[in-house]
Design a protein around this motif. Structure first.
Motif, PDB file in Angstrom:
ATOM      1  N   ASP A 265      57.658   6.143   4.072  1.00 16.50           N
ATOM      2  CA  ASP A 265      57.177   7.192   4.971  1.00 16.50           C
ATOM      3  C   ASP A 265      57.020   6.668   6.399  1.00 16.50           C
ATOM      4  N   MET A 266      56.511   5.454   6.549  1.00 21.55           N
ATOM      5  CA  MET A 266      56.339   4.873   7.884  1.00 21.55           C
ATOM      6  C   MET A 266      57.687   4.672   8.571  1.00 21.55           C
ATOM      7  N   VAL A 267      58.682   4.184   7.835  1.00 18.52           N
ATOM      8  CA  VAL A 267      60.015   3.983   8.409  1.00 18.52           C
ATOM      9  C   VAL A 267      60.598   5.322   8.844  1.00 18.52           C
ATOM     10  N   ARG A 268      60.412   6.343   8.037  1.00 19.97           N
ATOM     11  CA  ARG A 268      60.902   7.684   8.375  1.00 19.97           C
ATOM     12  C   ARG A 268      60.250   8.206   9.658  1.00 19.97           C
ATOM     13  N   ARG A 269      58.948   8.012   9.780  1.00 20.54           N
ATOM     14  CA  ARG A 269      58.234   8.478  10.978  1.00 20.54           C
ATOM     15  C   ARG A 269      58.649   7.702  12.223  1.00 20.54           C
ATOM     16  N   ILE A 270      58.838   6.399  12.082  1.00 23.20           N
ATOM     17  CA  ILE A 270      59.272   5.584  13.223  1.00 23.20           C
ATOM     18  C   ILE A 270      60.655   6.025  13.687  1.00 23.20           C
TER      19      ILE A 270
ATOM     20  N   ARG B 243      61.952   8.991  13.374  1.00 23.63           N
ATOM     21  CA  ARG B 243      61.793  10.306  13.990  1.00 23.63           C
ATOM     22  C   ARG B 243      61.262  10.177  15.420  1.00 23.63           C
ATOM     23  N   VAL B 244      60.291   9.288  15.620  1.00 21.26           N
ATOM     24  CA  VAL B 244      59.730   9.085  16.959  1.00 21.26           C
ATOM     25  C   VAL B 244      60.785   8.503  17.892  1.00 21.26           C
ATOM     26  N   ARG B 245      61.565   7.532  17.412  1.00 24.07           N
ATOM     27  CA  ARG B 245      62.624   6.950  18.244  1.00 24.07           C
ATOM     28  C   ARG B 245      63.670   7.994  18.603  1.00 24.07           C
ATOM     29  N   TYR B 246      64.059   8.820  17.632  1.00 23.53           N
ATOM     30  CA  TYR B 246      65.059   9.848  17.900  1.00 23.53           C
ATOM     31  C   TYR B 246      64.535  10.856  18.917  1.00 23.53           C
ATOM     32  N   ARG B 247      63.280  11.272  18.758  1.00 27.69           N
ATOM     33  CA  ARG B 247      62.708  12.224  19.713  1.00 27.69           C
ATOM     34  C   ARG B 247      62.632  11.626  21.112  1.00 27.69           C
ATOM     35  N   ALA B 248      62.281  10.350  21.210  1.00 26.83           N
ATOM     36  CA  ALA B 248      62.228   9.690  22.520  1.00 26.83           C
ATOM     37  C   ALA B 248      63.617   9.614  23.144  1.00 26.83           C
ATOM     38  N   GLN B 249      64.627   9.328  22.319  1.00 26.47           N
ATOM     39  CA  GLN B 249      65.998   9.264  22.828  1.00 26.47           C
ATOM     40  C   GLN B 249      66.459  10.627  23.322  1.00 26.47           C
ATOM     41  N   VAL B 250      66.175  11.682  22.579  1.00 31.04           N
ATOM     42  CA  VAL B 250      66.548  13.032  22.986  1.00 31.04           C
ATOM     43  C   VAL B 250      65.820  13.411  24.273  1.00 31.04           C
TER      44      VAL B 250
END
Length: 119
Positions: free
Chosen positions: A52-57, A59-66
């Motif tokens: 779950d932590m890897v999935r959230r990390i 998601r946060v990286r992808y959102r920051a990139q977008v």
């Protein structure tokens, strides 16, 4: 002192007994079924938390990139709009509407000022 060290090195050590000490049963020294179940539960819970932590990390990286790409696109659009407004676009280069930029003006080679309304 020297005699004690000599006595300790020459004294025979007790032989290990093949069985358990008196008063102990095998259930008292092994984790048993409940120990295995609790250990398996903690391993499973830890694994699920890590996934779950890897999935959230991610998601946060992808959102920051977008968000960075969106901000870069907005900044580029602002620069392009400012260039269009100031008349800095090269003559003959098409603008966002498909028209030729730099061809409008006051007839003296100066771009028209679009910030003031015409009478």
């Amino acid at each position: 002192m020297h005699h004690m060290l000599l006595a300790l090195t020459t004294a025979p050590s007790p032989l290990p007994t093949p069985g358990l000490r008196e008063g102990l049963s095998e259930d008292q020294i092994t984790p048993g079924l409940w120990g295995f179940i609790m250990t398996a539960f903690f391993v499973l819970a830890t694994t699920l938390l890590i996934v779950d932590m890897v999935r959230r990390i991610r998601r946060v990286r992808y959102r920051a990139q977008v968000e960075e790409e969106r901000q870069a696109a907005a900044a580029a659009a602002d620069i392009e709009a400012a260039d269009d407004h100031d008349g800095l676009r090269a003559a003959g280069e098409p603008d966002a509407e498909g028209g030729e930029a730099g061809l409008e003006g006051n007839g003296q080679g100066q771009p028209a000022d679009r910030s003031q309304p015409r009478d």
